[in-house]
Design a protein around this motif. Structure first.
Motif, mmCIF file in Angstrom:
data_model
loop_
_atom_site.group_PDB
_atom_site.id
_atom_site.type_symbol
_atom_site.label_atom_id
_atom_site.label_comp_id
_atom_site.label_asym_id
_atom_site.label_seq_id
_atom_site.Cartn_x
_atom_site.Cartn_y
_atom_site.Cartn_z
ATOM 1 N N LEU A 2 139.513 45.170 -0.245
ATOM 2 C CA LEU A 2 140.948 44.921 -0.248
ATOM 3 C C LEU A 2 141.272 43.643 0.528
ATOM 4 O O LEU A 2 140.640 43.349 1.534
ATOM 5 N N SER A 3 142.281 42.917 0.069
ATOM 6 C CA SER A 3 142.720 41.704 0.773
ATOM 7 C C SER A 3 143.659 42.091 1.912
ATOM 8 O O SER A 3 144.148 43.234 1.971
ATOM 9 N N THR A 4 143.931 41.134 2.776
ATOM 10 C CA THR A 4 144.874 41.359 3.878
ATOM 11 C C THR A 4 146.216 41.837 3.327
ATOM 12 O O THR A 4 146.793 42.811 3.816
ATOM 13 N N ASP A 5 146.719 41.150 2.302
ATOM 14 C CA ASP A 5 148.015 41.508 1.719
ATOM 15 C C ASP A 5 147.999 42.896 1.100
ATOM 16 O O ASP A 5 148.990 43.634 1.189
ATOM 17 N N GLN A 6 146.893 43.276 0.461
ATOM 18 C CA GLN A 6 146.796 44.625 -0.125
ATOM 19 C C GLN A 6 146.832 45.693 0.970
ATOM 20 O O GLN A 6 147.493 46.710 0.825
ATOM 21 N N ILE A 7 146.092 45.461 2.055
ATOM 22 C CA ILE A 7 146.072 46.422 3.166
ATOM 23 C C ILE A 7 147.477 46.559 3.762
ATOM 24 O O ILE A 7 147.980 47.665 3.948
ATOM 25 N N ILE A 8 148.115 45.422 4.025
ATOM 26 C CA ILE A 8 149.472 45.440 4.588
ATOM 27 C C ILE A 8 150.442 46.111 3.616
ATOM 28 O O ILE A 8 151.299 46.897 4.025
ATOM 29 N N GLY A 9 150.279 45.842 2.331
ATOM 30 C CA GLY A 9 151.149 46.448 1.314
ATOM 31 C C GLY A 9 151.071 47.956 1.307
ATOM 32 O O GLY A 9 152.097 48.649 1.238
ATOM 33 N N VAL A 10 149.860 48.509 1.394
ATOM 34 C CA VAL A 10 149.686 49.961 1.419
ATOM 35 C C VAL A 10 150.303 50.538 2.688
ATOM 36 O O VAL A 10 151.031 51.536 2.642
ATOM 37 N N MET A 11 150.036 49.904 3.830
ATOM 38 C CA MET A 11 150.588 50.409 5.090
ATOM 39 C C MET A 11 152.121 50.391 5.046
ATOM 40 O O MET A 11 152.768 51.354 5.444
ATOM 41 N N ARG A 22 148.915 45.163 13.685
ATOM 42 C CA ARG A 22 148.463 45.734 12.409
ATOM 43 C C ARG A 22 148.108 44.639 11.408
ATOM 44 O O ARG A 22 147.176 44.798 10.626
ATOM 45 N N LYS A 23 148.840 43.531 11.442
ATOM 46 C CA LYS A 23 148.492 42.391 10.574
ATOM 47 C C LYS A 23 147.113 41.860 10.953
ATOM 48 O O LYS A 23 146.304 41.529 10.095
ATOM 49 N N THR A 24 146.868 41.775 12.267
ATOM 50 C CA THR A 24 145.572 41.292 12.750
ATOM 51 C C THR A 24 144.450 42.239 12.324
ATOM 52 O O THR A 24 143.380 41.796 11.894
ATOM 53 N N LEU A 25 144.692 43.543 12.434
ATOM 54 C CA LEU A 25 143.691 44.521 11.988
ATOM 55 C C LEU A 25 143.430 44.384 10.491
ATOM 56 O O LEU A 25 142.274 44.409 10.052
ATOM 57 N N ALA A 26 144.477 44.241 9.705
ATOM 58 C CA ALA A 26 144.332 44.098 8.253
ATOM 59 C C ALA A 26 143.492 42.862 7.934
ATOM 60 O O ALA A 26 142.570 42.919 7.108
ATOM 61 N N LYS A 27 143.779 41.755 8.604
ATOM 62 C CA LYS A 27 143.030 40.506 8.382
ATOM 63 C C LYS A 27 141.569 40.675 8.799
ATOM 64 O O LYS A 27 140.657 40.231 8.093
ATOM 65 N N LEU A 28 141.336 41.319 9.933
ATOM 66 C CA LEU A 28 139.973 41.541 10.411
ATOM 67 C C LEU A 28 139.152 42.298 9.363
ATOM 68 O O LEU A 28 138.042 41.893 9.016
ATOM 69 N N TYR A 58 142.154 52.809 18.376
ATOM 70 C CA TYR A 58 141.518 53.927 17.676
ATOM 71 C C TYR A 58 142.532 54.683 16.810
ATOM 72 O O TYR A 58 142.234 55.069 15.682
ATOM 73 N N ARG A 59 143.735 54.861 17.335
ATOM 74 C CA ARG A 59 144.785 55.543 16.579
ATOM 75 C C ARG A 59 145.112 54.762 15.295
ATOM 76 O O ARG A 59 145.275 55.339 14.221
ATOM 77 N N ASN A 60 145.179 53.430 15.397
ATOM 78 C CA ASN A 60 145.432 52.604 14.217
ATOM 79 C C ASN A 60 144.286 52.676 13.221
ATOM 80 O O ASN A 60 144.514 52.693 12.002
ATOM 81 N N LEU A 61 143.045 52.740 13.707
ATOM 82 C CA LEU A 61 141.898 52.899 12.809
ATOM 83 C C LEU A 61 142.010 54.212 12.039
ATOM 84 O O LEU A 61 141.769 54.260 10.832
ATOM 85 N N ARG A 62 142.370 55.273 12.737
ATOM 86 C CA ARG A 62 142.530 56.591 12.098
ATOM 87 C C ARG A 62 143.607 56.554 11.013
ATOM 88 O O ARG A 62 143.408 57.070 9.918
ATOM 89 N N VAL A 63 144.752 55.951 11.340
ATOM 90 C CA VAL A 63 145.863 55.860 10.383
ATOM 91 C C VAL A 63 145.432 55.051 9.154
ATOM 92 O O VAL A 63 145.671 55.449 8.009
ATOM 93 N N MET A 64 144.771 53.928 9.392
ATOM 94 C CA MET A 64 144.322 53.080 8.291
ATOM 95 C C MET A 64 143.295 53.794 7.418
ATOM 96 O O MET A 64 143.298 53.660 6.194
#
Length: 149
Positions: A2-11, A22-28, A58-64
């Motif tokens: 998935l691209s950064t934009d796709q990840i952000i779009g789903v979230m 969260r943008k930084t996590l998506a890009k990473l 860790y909480r953000n990883l779980r949510v993602m």
């Protein structure tokens, strides 16, 4: 992946507030080929955001992971995450234990599972671990070198 934009779009479509973190996590995850441990992610995030807690990361990883934008795999040396697949169809993975290269399995074994009537499956994973062709060759070369050294 998935691209950064796709990840952000789903979230965003799931009602998550899209913060800089969260943008930084998506890009990473969109730009990282392999797997990352929670500590890898935390160390990376701390370089950009001072005072960030491990629990927040860790909480953000779980949510993602729950949203399906990243995948969680349990390796022998612990839990790791990687960006979710961009393939729309359901599939599973073969993963090299040495280089962690991942290959899709386009067959789902769930239809072969002997699921009792009183059990409702809501989620499943199927992973096969082994060694890719390149890592098999390098293991063989190091074994040969040890025997002849």
């Amino acid at each position: 992946m998935l691209s950064t934009d796709q990840i952000i779009g789903v979230m965003s479509s799931q009602g998550l507030r899209i913060t800089d973190q969260r943008k930084t996590l998506a890009k990473l995850f969109a730009e990282t080929e392999g797997y990352l441990t929670p500590k890898d992610v935390y160390d990376y995030m701390c370089k950009k955001y001072s005072g960030l807690s491990f629990d927040t990361v860790y909480r953000n990883l779980r949510v993602m992971e729950e949203l399906g934008v990243i995948e969680q795999i349990v390796f022998e040396d612990g839990l790791k995450f990687r960006g979710g697949c961009s393939e729309a169809q359901h599939h599973h993975h073969m993963i090299c234990l040495q280089c962690e290269k991942t290959y899709p399995i386009h067959f789902c074994p769930m239809s072969l599972a002997d699921t009792p009537e009183q059990f409702q499956v809501v989620k499943h994973k199927f992973e096969v671990f082994g060694y890719c062709k390149d890592c098999q060759a390098s293991k063989q070369e190091s074994t040969d070198a040890q025997q002849h050294g």
